[in-house]
Design a protein around this motif. Structure first.
Motif, PDB file in Angstrom:
ATOM      1  N   ASP A  93       0.791  -1.224   0.000  1.00 37.67           N
ATOM      2  CA  ASP A  93       0.000   0.000   0.000  1.00 37.67           C
ATOM      3  C   ASP A  93       0.831   1.287   0.000  1.00 37.67           C
ATOM      4  OD1 ASP A  93      -2.446  -1.282  -0.023  1.00 37.67           O
ATOM      5  OD2 ASP A  93      -2.616  -1.336   2.159  1.00 37.67           O
ATOM      6  N   TYR A  94       1.891   1.312   0.800  1.00 34.60           N
ATOM      7  CA  TYR A  94       2.614   2.558   1.031  1.00 34.60           C
ATOM      8  C   TYR A  94       4.131   2.373   0.912  1.00 34.60           C
ATOM      9  CZ  TYR A  94      -1.792   4.113   3.136  1.00 34.60           C
ATOM     10  OH  TYR A  94      -3.108   4.431   3.361  1.00 34.60           O
ATOM     11  N   ASN A  95       4.792   3.452   0.498  1.00 33.88           N
ATOM     12  CA  ASN A  95       6.252   3.492   0.567  1.00 33.88           C
ATOM     13  C   ASN A  95       6.711   4.932   0.656  1.00 33.88           C
ATOM     14  OD1 ASN A  95       5.857   4.353  -2.070  1.00 33.88           O
ATOM     15  ND2 ASN A  95       7.507   3.130  -2.910  1.00 33.88           N
ATOM     16  N   GLY A  96       7.973   5.110   1.052  1.00 35.63           N
ATOM     17  CA  GLY A  96       8.503   6.461   1.182  1.00 35.63           C
ATOM     18  C   GLY A  96       9.855   6.472   1.838  1.00 35.63           C
ATOM     19  N   VAL A  97      10.269   7.661   2.274  1.00 36.48           N
ATOM     20  CA  VAL A  97      11.598   7.853   2.868  1.00 36.48           C
ATOM     21  C   VAL A  97      11.459   8.582   4.196  1.00 36.48           C
ATOM     22  CG1 VAL A  97      13.888   8.844   2.550  1.00 36.48           C
ATOM     23  CG2 VAL A  97      12.631   7.982   0.582  1.00 36.48           C
ATOM     24  N   TYR A  98      12.209   8.118   5.191  1.00 37.60           N
ATOM     25  CA  TYR A  98      12.213   8.733   6.517  1.00 37.60           C
ATOM     26  C   TYR A  98      13.617   8.630   7.095  1.00 37.60           C
ATOM     27  CZ  TYR A  98      11.254   9.247  11.553  1.00 37.60           C
ATOM     28  OH  TYR A  98      11.271   9.641  12.874  1.00 37.60           O
ATOM     29  N   GLN A  99      14.226   9.763   7.389  1.00 31.50           N
ATOM     30  CA  GLN A  99      15.569   9.820   7.966  1.00 31.50           C
ATOM     31  C   GLN A  99      16.586   9.019   7.156  1.00 31.50           C
ATOM     32  OE1 GLN A  99      15.688   9.004  12.176  1.00 31.50           O
ATOM     33  NE2 GLN A  99      14.185  10.572  12.662  1.00 31.50           N
ATOM     34  N   GLY A 100      16.437   9.026   5.849  1.00 31.79           N
ATOM     35  CA  GLY A 100      17.378   8.318   4.992  1.00 31.79           C
ATOM     36  C   GLY A 100      17.091   6.843   4.819  1.00 31.79           C
ATOM     37  N   TYR A 101      16.000   6.354   5.403  1.00 29.30           N
ATOM     38  CA  TYR A 101      15.627   4.950   5.304  1.00 29.30           C
ATOM     39  C   TYR A 101      14.423   4.788   4.375  1.00 29.30           C
ATOM     40  CZ  TYR A 101      18.579   4.090   9.391  1.00 29.30           C
ATOM     41  OH  TYR A 101      19.643   4.006  10.257  1.00 29.30           O
ATOM     42  N   TYR A 102      14.457   3.733   3.581  1.00 28.51           N
ATOM     43  CA  TYR A 102      13.324   3.412   2.715  1.00 28.51           C
ATOM     44  C   TYR A 102      12.296   2.634   3.518  1.00 28.51           C
ATOM     45  CZ  TYR A 102      10.459   1.172  -0.845  1.00 28.51           C
ATOM     46  OH  TYR A 102       9.402   0.728  -1.584  1.00 28.51           O
ATOM     47  N   ILE A 138      13.095  -0.826   5.582  1.00 26.23           N
ATOM     48  CA  ILE A 138      12.347  -1.013   6.824  1.00 26.23           C
ATOM     49  C   ILE A 138      10.914  -1.332   6.429  1.00 26.23           C
ATOM     50  CG2 ILE A 138      11.466   0.102   8.914  1.00 26.23           C
ATOM     51  CD1 ILE A 138      14.039   1.666   9.069  1.00 26.23           C
ATOM     52  N   CYS A 139      10.517  -2.569   6.650  1.00 24.06           N
ATOM     53  CA  CYS A 139       9.229  -3.069   6.152  1.00 24.06           C
ATOM     54  C   CYS A 139       8.370  -3.558   7.316  1.00 24.06           C
ATOM     55  CB  CYS A 139       9.457  -4.201   5.152  1.00 24.06           C
ATOM     56  SG  CYS A 139      10.568  -3.759   3.794  1.00 24.06           S
ATOM     57  N   PHE A 140       7.106  -3.254   7.237  1.00 27.60           N
ATOM     58  CA  PHE A 140       6.204  -3.621   8.333  1.00 27.60           C
ATOM     59  C   PHE A 140       4.767  -3.601   7.842  1.00 27.60           C
ATOM     60  CE2 PHE A 140       7.241   0.865   8.333  1.00 27.60           C
ATOM     61  CZ  PHE A 140       6.020   1.509   8.441  1.00 27.60           C
ATOM     62  N   THR A 141       3.870  -3.956   8.730  1.00 24.08           N
ATOM     63  CA  THR A 141       2.441  -3.837   8.455  1.00 24.08           C
ATOM     64  C   THR A 141       1.815  -3.057   9.603  1.00 24.08           C
ATOM     65  OG1 THR A 141       1.835  -5.879   9.615  1.00 24.08           O
ATOM     66  CG2 THR A 141       2.411  -6.069   7.283  1.00 24.08           C
TER      67      THR A 141
END
Length: 210
Positions: A93-102, A138-141
């Motif tokens: 559903d979602y993806n993006g960038v946070y503090q240099g992490y995918y 960094i992958c999660f649900t």
């Protein structure tokens, strides 16, 4: 101005005359808006809008693939879609960038009170999360138990393991509690899931230092 499939308006705005300093991210405690009738997707979309506006993270809902079957052209400058259908998405559903992490994650909700059915995850979603993990994403649900008004950020590694376990049809609430970080619905952001991501990042840094 760009309108995303979620319906939210996210944008390319003109920069202010004075540079905007990034504010520290603090979740407002003691405020609960979980009874406002928003779906899990709506809460995440509103949170992503907040994260984007505050320059905390850039995370978007992926567009849903649509197969157009019939289009009419009543006027030269306009086209009207008369028939179309949704194709099955090939990722999450979602993806993006946070503090240099995918970041890459899936959002699911259930009205069950004691377990979450694994059939709610599609095979292509499990494969995609596994591939992103191999690339150090960094992958999660985000799992929502709507009847209980409880929300969990669950590492993709645990979900993948459960999904691949033979004869296992669901994850119990207790299992999810033990392997997840529970977050509370609030206000700005509506669902502060980056608090859980901060924990994942800190654990990764500790493991890399060993």
């Amino acid at each position: 101005m760009v309108k995303y499939p979620s319906g939210s308006m996210a944008a390319f705005r003109k920069p202010a005359n004075k540079p905007k300093l990034r504010r520290a991210y603090h979740h407002k405690k003691g405020v609960n808006f979980s009874d406002r009738g928003m779906t899990l997707e709506q809460q995440i979309n509103e949170s992503n809008k907040y994260y984007l506006e505050e320059e905390i993270a850039v995370i978007h809902k992926k567009p849903t693939p649509i197969q157009i079957v019939k289009v009419d052209y009543p006027k030269r400058s306009k086209a009207v879609i008369r028939e179309a259908y949704f194709r099955q998405a090939s990722t999450t559903d979602y993806n993006g960038v946070y503090q240099g992490y995918y970041l890459d994650f899936e959002a699911k909700e259930t009205r069950n009170k004691t377990n979450f059915p694994l059939k709610n995850f599609h095979e292509h979603q499990i494969f995609h999360l596994a591939k992103c993990l191999k690339q150090d994403g960094i992958c999660f649900t985000i799992i929502g138990f709507t009847s209980l008004q409880r929300y969990f950020v669950t590492p993709a590694s645990f979900v993948i393991k459960a999904w691949r376990t033979k004869d296992k049809s669901s994850m119990t609430l207790k299992e999810i509690e033990d392997h997840s970080i529970e977050i509370k619905s609030g206000f700005r952001p509506t669902l502060p899931y980056l608090m859980a991501v901060d924990h994942f990042i800190s654990v990764r840094k500790v493991n890399n230092d060993k």
